[in-house]
Motif scaffolding. Structure first.
Motif, PDB file in Angstrom:
ATOM      1  N   ARG A  85      48.534  45.244  25.307  1.00 18.58           N
ATOM      2  CA  ARG A  85      49.398  46.403  25.048  1.00 18.58           C
ATOM      3  C   ARG A  85      49.012  47.567  25.960  1.00 18.58           C
ATOM      4  NH1 ARG A  85      47.955  47.849  20.067  1.00 18.58           N
ATOM      5  NH2 ARG A  85      48.473  45.802  19.284  1.00 18.58           N
ATOM      6  N   HIS A  86      47.710  47.822  26.057  1.00 16.84           N
ATOM      7  CA  HIS A  86      47.206  48.916  26.901  1.00 16.84           C
ATOM      8  C   HIS A  86      47.628  48.697  28.363  1.00 16.84           C
ATOM      9  CE1 HIS A  86      44.421  51.780  28.703  1.00 16.84           C
ATOM     10  NE2 HIS A  86      43.903  50.807  29.421  1.00 16.84           N
ATOM     11  N   ILE A  87      47.405  47.494  28.862  1.00 19.14           N
ATOM     12  CA  ILE A  87      47.684  47.236  30.287  1.00 19.14           C
ATOM     13  C   ILE A  87      49.195  47.278  30.555  1.00 19.14           C
ATOM     14  CG2 ILE A  87      47.425  45.546  32.156  1.00 19.14           C
ATOM     15  CD1 ILE A  87      44.777  44.675  30.748  1.00 19.14           C
ATOM     16  N   ARG A  88      49.981  46.730  29.624  1.00 14.86           N
ATOM     17  CA  ARG A  88      51.445  46.762  29.811  1.00 14.86           C
ATOM     18  C   ARG A  88      51.954  48.208  29.874  1.00 14.86           C
ATOM     19  NH1 ARG A  88      51.965  41.741  26.480  1.00 14.86           N
ATOM     20  NH2 ARG A  88      52.741  40.213  27.954  1.00 14.86           N
ATOM     21  N   GLN A  89      51.373  49.072  29.035  1.00  8.60           N
ATOM     22  CA  GLN A  89      51.789  50.486  29.054  1.00  8.60           C
ATOM     23  C   GLN A  89      51.476  51.124  30.405  1.00  8.60           C
ATOM     24  OE1 GLN A  89      49.835  52.196  25.680  1.00  8.60           O
ATOM     25  NE2 GLN A  89      51.451  51.576  24.277  1.00  8.60           N
ATOM     26  N   LEU A  90      50.277  50.798  30.927  1.00  4.80           N
ATOM     27  CA  LEU A  90      49.894  51.358  32.231  1.00  4.80           C
ATOM     28  C   LEU A  90      50.832  50.879  33.327  1.00  4.80           C
ATOM     29  CD1 LEU A  90      46.010  50.887  32.284  1.00  4.80           C
ATOM     30  CD2 LEU A  90      47.285  52.995  31.905  1.00  4.80           C
ATOM     31  N   LYS A  91      51.146  49.599  33.270  1.00  2.00           N
ATOM     32  CA  LYS A  91      52.003  49.023  34.314  1.00  2.00           C
ATOM     33  C   LYS A  91      53.396  49.663  34.272  1.00  2.00           C
ATOM     34  CE  LYS A  91      53.838  44.513  35.691  1.00  2.00           C
ATOM     35  NZ  LYS A  91      53.596  43.075  35.761  1.00  2.00           N
ATOM     36  N   LYS A  92      53.903  49.819  33.049  1.00  2.00           N
ATOM     37  CA  LYS A  92      55.228  50.423  32.886  1.00  2.00           C
ATOM     38  C   LYS A  92      55.204  51.871  33.412  1.00  2.00           C
ATOM     39  CE  LYS A  92      59.228  50.939  30.319  1.00  2.00           C
ATOM     40  NZ  LYS A  92      59.604  52.075  31.127  1.00  2.00           N
ATOM     41  N   HIS A  93      54.125  52.577  33.086  1.00  2.00           N
ATOM     42  CA  HIS A  93      53.974  53.965  33.529  1.00  2.00           C
ATOM     43  C   HIS A  93      53.939  54.026  35.057  1.00  2.00           C
ATOM     44  CE1 HIS A  93      53.052  58.123  32.983  1.00  2.00           C
ATOM     45  NE2 HIS A  93      51.821  58.050  33.461  1.00  2.00           N
TER      46      HIS A  93
ATOM     47  N   ASP B 206      57.491  42.583  30.408  1.00  2.00           N
ATOM     48  CA  ASP B 206      57.255  41.615  29.333  1.00  2.00           C
ATOM     49  C   ASP B 206      57.276  40.170  29.808  1.00  2.00           C
ATOM     50  OD1 ASP B 206      56.918  43.530  27.399  1.00  2.00           O
ATOM     51  OD2 ASP B 206      59.087  43.732  27.097  1.00  2.00           O
ATOM     52  N   ASN B 207      57.829  39.938  30.990  1.00  2.00           N
ATOM     53  CA  ASN B 207      57.977  38.551  31.439  1.00  2.00           C
ATOM     54  C   ASN B 207      57.305  38.279  32.774  1.00  2.00           C
ATOM     55  OD1 ASN B 207      59.715  37.560  29.254  1.00  2.00           O
ATOM     56  ND2 ASN B 207      61.097  39.141  30.036  1.00  2.00           N
ATOM     57  N   SER B 208      56.262  39.055  33.065  1.00  2.00           N
ATOM     58  CA  SER B 208      55.488  38.772  34.274  1.00  2.00           C
ATOM     59  C   SER B 208      54.016  38.880  33.903  1.00  2.00           C
ATOM     60  CB  SER B 208      55.828  39.782  35.379  1.00  2.00           C
ATOM     61  OG  SER B 208      55.483  41.084  34.959  1.00  2.00           O
ATOM     62  N   LEU B 209      53.164  38.449  34.796  1.00  2.00           N
ATOM     63  CA  LEU B 209      51.724  38.557  34.568  1.00  2.00           C
ATOM     64  C   LEU B 209      51.417  40.048  34.429  1.00  2.00           C
ATOM     65  CD1 LEU B 209      48.888  37.293  34.602  1.00  2.00           C
ATOM     66  CD2 LEU B 209      48.990  37.316  37.098  1.00  2.00           C
ATOM     67  N   TYR B 210      51.017  40.459  33.215  1.00  2.00           N
ATOM     68  CA  TYR B 210      50.993  41.905  32.934  1.00  2.00           C
ATOM     69  C   TYR B 210      49.912  42.664  33.698  1.00  2.00           C
ATOM     70  CZ  TYR B 210      47.537  40.583  29.317  1.00  2.00           C
ATOM     71  OH  TYR B 210      46.463  40.082  28.657  1.00  2.00           O
ATOM     72  N   THR B 211      48.935  41.930  34.234  1.00  2.00           N
ATOM     73  CA  THR B 211      47.854  42.597  34.972  1.00  2.00           C
ATOM     74  C   THR B 211      48.234  42.934  36.418  1.00  2.00           C
ATOM     75  OG1 THR B 211      47.033  40.373  35.355  1.00  2.00           O
ATOM     76  CG2 THR B 211      45.929  41.647  33.633  1.00  2.00           C
ATOM     77  N   VAL B 212      49.377  42.418  36.898  1.00  2.00           N
ATOM     78  CA  VAL B 212      49.698  42.547  38.331  1.00  2.00           C
ATOM     79  C   VAL B 212      51.010  43.312  38.550  1.00  2.00           C
ATOM     80  CG1 VAL B 212      50.448  41.202  40.356  1.00  2.00           C
ATOM     81  CG2 VAL B 212      48.423  40.501  39.085  1.00  2.00           C
ATOM     82  N   LEU B 213      50.958  44.276  39.469  1.00  2.00           N
ATOM     83  CA  LEU B 213      52.186  44.952  39.918  1.00  2.00           C
ATOM     84  C   LEU B 213      52.221  44.896  41.438  1.00  2.00           C
ATOM     85  CD1 LEU B 213      54.731  46.581  39.260  1.00  2.00           C
ATOM     86  CD2 LEU B 213      53.356  48.663  39.428  1.00  2.00           C
TER      87      LEU B 213
ATOM     88  N   ILE C 224      52.128  38.125  43.120  1.00  2.00           N
ATOM     89  CA  ILE C 224      53.392  38.775  42.750  1.00  2.00           C
ATOM     90  C   ILE C 224      53.669  38.738  41.248  1.00  2.00           C
ATOM     91  CG2 ILE C 224      54.494  38.531  45.007  1.00  2.00           C
ATOM     92  CD1 ILE C 224      55.905  36.018  43.916  1.00  2.00           C
ATOM     93  N   GLY C 225      52.777  38.119  40.489  1.00  2.00           N
ATOM     94  CA  GLY C 225      52.862  38.192  39.027  1.00  2.00           C
ATOM     95  C   GLY C 225      53.920  37.321  38.373  1.00  2.00           C
ATOM     96  N   THR C 226      54.589  36.475  39.151  1.00  2.00           N
ATOM     97  CA  THR C 226      55.617  35.611  38.545  1.00  2.00           C
ATOM     98  C   THR C 226      54.955  34.564  37.642  1.00  2.00           C
ATOM     99  OG1 THR C 226      57.024  35.969  40.467  1.00  2.00           O
ATOM    100  CG2 THR C 226      57.553  34.048  39.089  1.00  2.00           C
ATOM    101  N   LEU C 227      55.539  34.391  36.443  1.00  2.00           N
ATOM    102  CA  LEU C 227      55.000  33.410  35.492  1.00  2.00           C
ATOM    103  C   LEU C 227      55.851  32.144  35.530  1.00  2.00           C
ATOM    104  CD1 LEU C 227      54.377  35.677  32.352  1.00  2.00           C
ATOM    105  CD2 LEU C 227      52.599  34.546  33.715  1.00  2.00           C
ATOM    106  N   ASN C 228      55.198  31.004  35.518  1.00  2.00           N
ATOM    107  CA  ASN C 228      55.932  29.738  35.403  1.00  2.00           C
ATOM    108  C   ASN C 228      56.071  29.357  33.928  1.00  2.00           C
ATOM    109  OD1 ASN C 228      56.683  28.723  37.952  1.00  2.00           O
ATOM    110  ND2 ASN C 228      54.589  28.092  38.405  1.00  2.00           N
ATOM    111  N   PRO C 229      57.166  28.696  33.558  1.00  2.00           N
ATOM    112  CA  PRO C 229      57.334  28.237  32.153  1.00  2.00           C
ATOM    113  C   PRO C 229      56.490  26.977  31.925  1.00  2.00           C
ATOM    114  CG  PRO C 229      59.237  27.604  33.471  1.00  2.00           C
ATOM    115  CD  PRO C 229      58.309  28.322  34.408  1.00  2.00           C
TER     116      PRO C 229
END
Ligand SMILES: Cc1ncc(COP(=O)(O)O)c(C=O)c1O
Length: 390
Positions: A262-270, A292-299, A153-158
């Protein structure tokens, strides 16, 4: 049919540059790194170069890096070794860890060696640091095992905060960094983490090679007994070509980390924007919508209830899209996802995990959303597939 690969959290394609550097170690430079002759020395030197390189990336020292067969072994080794070496009686973890962690801790608990404590997670998969502090107040001499980025689910721990809390109470901290290694900068000279796990196939190296970071300690128990390889922590002849490949994959990741991210974040946002526009009722699991605040490779996508949801991954596959998924269902023959169950994802809704790499293109994302949209709006996806009308 052109196939679209959107399952990079499961594994990634080996980079061509990585294949190139590993080939000589399968052919001419095939020596056993434990041999003292020329052939052996070439192999040993290559391994030690990669060890230094990984240590430098992490802000660690080379002696703290132990090569393994991948993430599962690194997690096992770290947890079992920490418990045994320090005689720990409590392990604190969360219900959304990978099975490499959960089943290891459960096994130790079933043997009566430790007591297992599961932190609660909210509906986005976030832990409560106050709950962690309360548990550590009662059991300071514990091992805490909390992952960096969740693979489903891409949740990041602090992790910096968790590390500081563990240090404050005198607990040991193991962090499963399999999904974030080589995707995020990790500085161990400033973050007091005791154990980390890395796996090459999540960042364009081959499968079955990885490493464990272990903070310098006086005594350790090996998980795999045998020869004196890896400072006697892990017997067995090293996977030289795999380790060389791991080094190259790490070098490429480090050199281009910002650009790839940057590339992957753009794809995920798209993809998020397209899904919201095309699929009424769609939502996103964990924190994965917060690019910006999750594992950017996972949606992780949550779909409105539909009779087709059970077969959706199968239909996507037939249409050339490789993704993965799960449901929170925990009854019947199909075993559901323990992560979706823990965040109380409604069983009636479908869940698909799309995951990206630097090789994923905008066109692929657009095609995948179009195919998903058509499958969901069709009365009969089987007929659609039969006619190949998508
Ligand atoms: C978070 C996490 N931990 C551990 C593993 C296991 O790694 P490996 O496949 O290298 O054994 C995985 C693999 O999917 C993972 O995602």
């Amino acid at each position: 049919m052109k196939r679209i690969y959107l399952d990079n959290a499961a594994t990634t394609a080996v980079a061509p540059e990585v294949v190139e550097v590993m080939l000589p170690f399968l052919q001419d430079t095939f020596g056993n790194p434990s041999s003292t002759h020329w052939h052996g020395r070439q192999a040993r030197a290559a391994i030690e170069r990669v060890r230094k390189q990984i240590a430098a990336y992490l802000g660690a020292s080379p002696a703290e890096i132990i090569f393994t067969s991948g993430g599962t072994e690194a997690d096992n080794c770290a947890i079992r070794s920490a418990v045994r070496t320090y005689g720990l009686k409590h392990v604190i973890t969360s219900p959304i860890e990978h099975h490499a962690v959960l089943h290891t801790v459960e096994d130790l608990a079933a043997q009566g060696i430790i007591e297992m404590h599961l932190l609660q997670v909210d509906t986005q998969g976030r832990i409560d640091l106050d709950e962690l502090k309360q548990l550590l107040e009662k059991h300071p001499n514990a091992l805490v095992s909390l992952m960096h980025g969740n693979n489903e689910i891409g949740t990041l721990n602090p992790i910096e905060e968790i590390a500081r809390i563990c240090k404050h109470y005198g607990a040991y901290y193991h962090c499963d960094t399999v999904q974030t290694m080589a995707h995020y900068a990790i500085d161990l000279s400033r973050t007091p983490i005791d154990y980390l796990a890395g796996s090459g196939h999540k960042f364009h190296a081959p499968k079955a090679v990885g490493f464990m970071y272990m903070r310098k300690q006086s005594k350790v128990h090996p998980l795999i007994t045998g020869g004196a390889q890896e400072r006697s922590m892990r017997g067995g002849t090293e996977n030289v070509a795999g380790i060389v490949a791991l080094g190259k994959a790490m070098e490429l990741a480090q050199e281009h980390m910002q650009e790839h991210a940057r590339h992957i974040r753009q794809l995920k946002k798209h993809m998020i924007d397209l899904l919201l526009a095309k699929i009424p009722g769609v939502s996103f699991n964990g924190t994965s919508q917060d690019v910006d605040n999750s594992l950017y490779t996972v949606l992780s996508v949550s779909l409105p209830p539909s009779p087709h949801n059970d077969m959706l991954l199968f239909h996507l596959d037939l249409q050339g899209v490789s993704a993965s998924g799960g449901s929170a269902c925990s009854s019947g023959a199909v075993k559901g996802s323990h992560v979706l169950a823990a965040i109380k994802h409604p069983a009636a809704r479908g869940a698909i995990r799309f995951s990206f790499s630097r090789y994923t293109t905008q066109e692929e994302v657009e095609q995948a959303v179009e195919i998903l949209h058509k499958l969901l709006s069709s009365e009969n996806p089987v007929e659609l597939v039969r006619k190949n009308s998508l």
